[in-house]
Design a protein around this motif. Structure first.
Motif, mmCIF file in Angstrom:
data_model
loop_
_atom_site.group_PDB
_atom_site.id
_atom_site.type_symbol
_atom_site.label_atom_id
_atom_site.label_comp_id
_atom_site.label_asym_id
_atom_site.label_seq_id
_atom_site.Cartn_x
_atom_site.Cartn_y
_atom_site.Cartn_z
ATOM 1 N N THR A 41 25.167 35.990 41.257
ATOM 2 C CA THR A 41 25.568 35.010 40.282
ATOM 3 C C THR A 41 25.505 33.884 40.724
ATOM 4 O O THR A 41 25.818 32.968 39.908
ATOM 5 N N ARG B 262 27.302 32.401 43.135
ATOM 6 C CA ARG B 262 28.578 31.714 43.751
ATOM 7 C C ARG B 262 28.132 30.964 44.922
ATOM 8 O O ARG B 262 27.787 31.503 45.919
ATOM 9 N N LEU B 263 28.713 29.963 45.291
ATOM 10 C CA LEU B 263 28.598 29.282 46.259
ATOM 11 C C LEU B 263 29.460 29.861 47.282
ATOM 12 O O LEU B 263 30.246 30.617 46.941
ATOM 13 N N LYS B 264 28.968 29.848 48.614
ATOM 14 C CA LYS B 264 29.648 30.277 49.613
ATOM 15 C C LYS B 264 31.153 29.795 50.123
ATOM 16 O O LYS B 264 32.096 30.388 50.338
ATOM 17 N N VAL B 265 31.181 28.493 49.860
ATOM 18 C CA VAL B 265 32.403 27.596 49.972
ATOM 19 C C VAL B 265 32.555 26.727 48.910
ATOM 20 O O VAL B 265 31.518 26.183 48.389
#
Lengths: 160, 393
Positions: free
Chosen positions: A153, A155-158
């Protein structure tokens, strides 16, 4: 609601150890709840959700609409039970509408399924007619999408 | 002499980089990291909402909308806010649709703040609050919140931080990163203080659907507050729509009009496809919100219990999807703790100081993550903390 039943109904695919953590119970308590559900015949058993379309030995599956004669006293139940007991029958439902039973069957080959319908099912006394639909392709199985690429997807890791 | 940096405006040069940024660079390069560092839902946007966006595209919804946003969406927002927050706003004049709540905050500050005006905000808080004030040429004044209060905001602390020239009070309840909320009594005192000091309140209620105990009350509902509050909200968290970037502001027509001026000349309007999706979310998405909230609540109970068992004192956050444990017991700074945990166990949490000085000694662990990852992360954190304790002995 039984906390284990809730987790099972959500289809979250958790081990009993994970269920214990999520529900805030000990693993023994989870097992006890499971056993209770089993005794109450709410929890019927485990079964894997599989996509066998890539397997050479994939089963042939069909949906069959069945019209039957209801019986005095028992209605549809006796015949439905009798039909359900065949190994070929995976699921069986009493339906509203133009037919009475909808049954899901599986067999190793088209011939095997066809002979089940013509020789076993349709010859049962009280079965008035059958209408068989063979499944060509599955797009969703037990809540799982089939064939749709599982893209990350992104989604950024942070993130803030 | 040919340094391009000399062109950069002074107040931008002086802006600190987000404290999450450098940490993010390290995490991004690692593989197999379980990240509890993500400030967005792990759920994908519910399919019917995505499908509505596709349908809008098929119908050729590719044009500008009114600067204020689609009137149908504003009507739905007005009805939603009336139903859930008991606040009446007219869709024609009191509501503006923005590019996320972030833009709404920016618009509000730019519309309200004259150079040098002072803006009160509570911290630890969302990373953009202080910089947003600076970018609007205001002066940000932090108000401390504390773990012993569950990071609720106290009127007494606001009063202590207050000084002449304070014009705006920014609030974010439930709060990212602490999950802090305010009960009715606390809010009432804050409202009284705001009226007394003639403050205008920017109330960022982006996490308000994700309150697990006691329900949510908006500060705008208190006597004398509606006319001095900009109610800021959006779709990112409750409806899992972060990437759609749709937020909104509701408030007195004159203030919304002022925000609209800034919006009109900078953004023009929020993207129409995302607005169509947001409309679908309001019309048919409330069950999704409840379903996701139930999951978050269970995960919260799990992670808070496990963190406390591991020896990291953690209050029970009443809202949002972040645990904010103290790591004081380990003897490490929050930065060393987070880097050490990442290196030793490949679990990412965000050092609390990224959210303001009162975040020192804490880390933020998001529980917007599936059970398998969450339980595994808890196991690893426990192992890491036990390892630290063994080393100290």
């Amino acid at each position: 609601m039984n906390p284990v039943l809730k987790l099972l109904a959500e289809g979250g695919n958790l081990s009993t150890a994970q269920m214990a953590q999520v529900a805030g119970l000990s693993q023994a308590e989870i097992e006890r709840h499971l056993e209770q559900l089993r005794q109450d015949k709410v929890f019927l058993g485990w079964r894997a959700v599989l996509d066998l379309s890539r397997e050479a030995s994939a089963a042939v599956r069909a949906v069959i609409e069945v019209k039957i004669t209801p019986e005095r006293g028992g209605g549809f139940n006796r015949l439905a039970d009798r039909i359900s007991r065949f190994d070929e029958v995976e699921s069986c439902y009493l339906m509203s509408g133009g037919y009475d039973l909808l049954i899901f069957v599986a067999g190793p080959s088209l011939q095997k399924v066809a002979s089940f319908v013509s020789e076993r099912l349709s010859t049962i006394e009280g079965v008035l007619s059958t209408s068989t639909h063979f499944m060509l392709r599955s797009y969703k199985e037990g809540g799982y999408l089939i064939g749709a690429p599982a893209e990350p997807t992104g989604r950024l890791k942070v993130a803030p | 002499m040919n340094d391009p940096k000399r062109y950069i405006a002074r107040h931008v040069v002086d802006l600190p980089k987000s404290g999450i940024r450098d940490f993010f660079e390290i995490v991004a390069k690692m593989s197999d990291v379980i990240s509890l560092g993500i400030g967005e839902p792990d759920f994908d946007t519910p399919w019917h909402i995505r499908e509505a966006a596709i349908y809008a595209l098929e119908r050729g919804k590719t044009h500008y909308t009114s600067n204020l946003g689609l009137i149908e969406l504003r009507r739905a927002i007005s009805a939603y806010v009336a139903k859930h927050y008991q606040l009446a706003y007219r869709p024609e004049s009191d509501v503006i649709v923005t590019v996320g709540v972030s833009e709404a905050i920016d618009l509000a500050l730019r519309a309200l703040v004259d150079p040098g005006d002072k803006v009160l905000f509570h911290e630890p808080c969302y990373v953009s609050y202080h910089p947003s004030v600076t970018l609007a040429h205001g002066q940000a004044i932090g108000v401390t919140t504390r773990a012993q209060d569950g990071f609720a905001l106290n009127a007494e602390d606001i009063a202590r931080a207050w000084e002449p020239g304070c014009k705006v009070l920014m609030m974010n309840l439930p709060c990212n990163p602490t999950g802090g909320t305010c009960d009715r009594e606390r809010l009432e005192k804050i409202a009284k203080f705001a009226v007394e000091k003639d403050l205008i309140v920017l109330s960022d209620e982006i996490y308000s659907e994700l309150v697990y105990e006691g329900g949510h009350v908006s500060i705008a509902t208190f006597p004398g507050m509606k006319e001095r509050t900009l109610f800021l909200h959006g779709f990112s968290k409750a409806f899992a729509m972060t990437g759609f970037r749709i937020g909104y502001a509701c408030g007195p027509a004159e203030l919304v009009e002022a925000m609209m001026k800034v919006h009109q000349y900078s953004m023009l309007c929020a993207p129409i496809l995302a607005q169509e999706a947001a409309l679908e979310a309001l019309l048919r998405g409330e069950d999704d919100v409840l379903r996701m909230r139930e999951q978050y609540q269970r995960r919260r109970d799990l992670i808070v219990r496990r963190l406390n068992e591991a020896g990291l004192a953690c209050h029970l956050p009443r809202g949002a999807f972040y645990a904010f444990p103290s790591i004081a017991a380990t003897g490490l700074s929050e930065r060393d703790f987070a880097y050490g945990l990442l290196e030793a166990e490949k679990v990412a949490v965000v050092p609390g100081a990224a959210f303001g000085p009162s975040g020192r000694g804490f880390v933020r662990a998001s529980f917007a993550t599936g059970y398998t990852q969450l339980t595994e992360a808890c196991d690893r954190i426990e192992r890491y903390v036990q390892g630290l304790a063994a080393k100290r002995r």
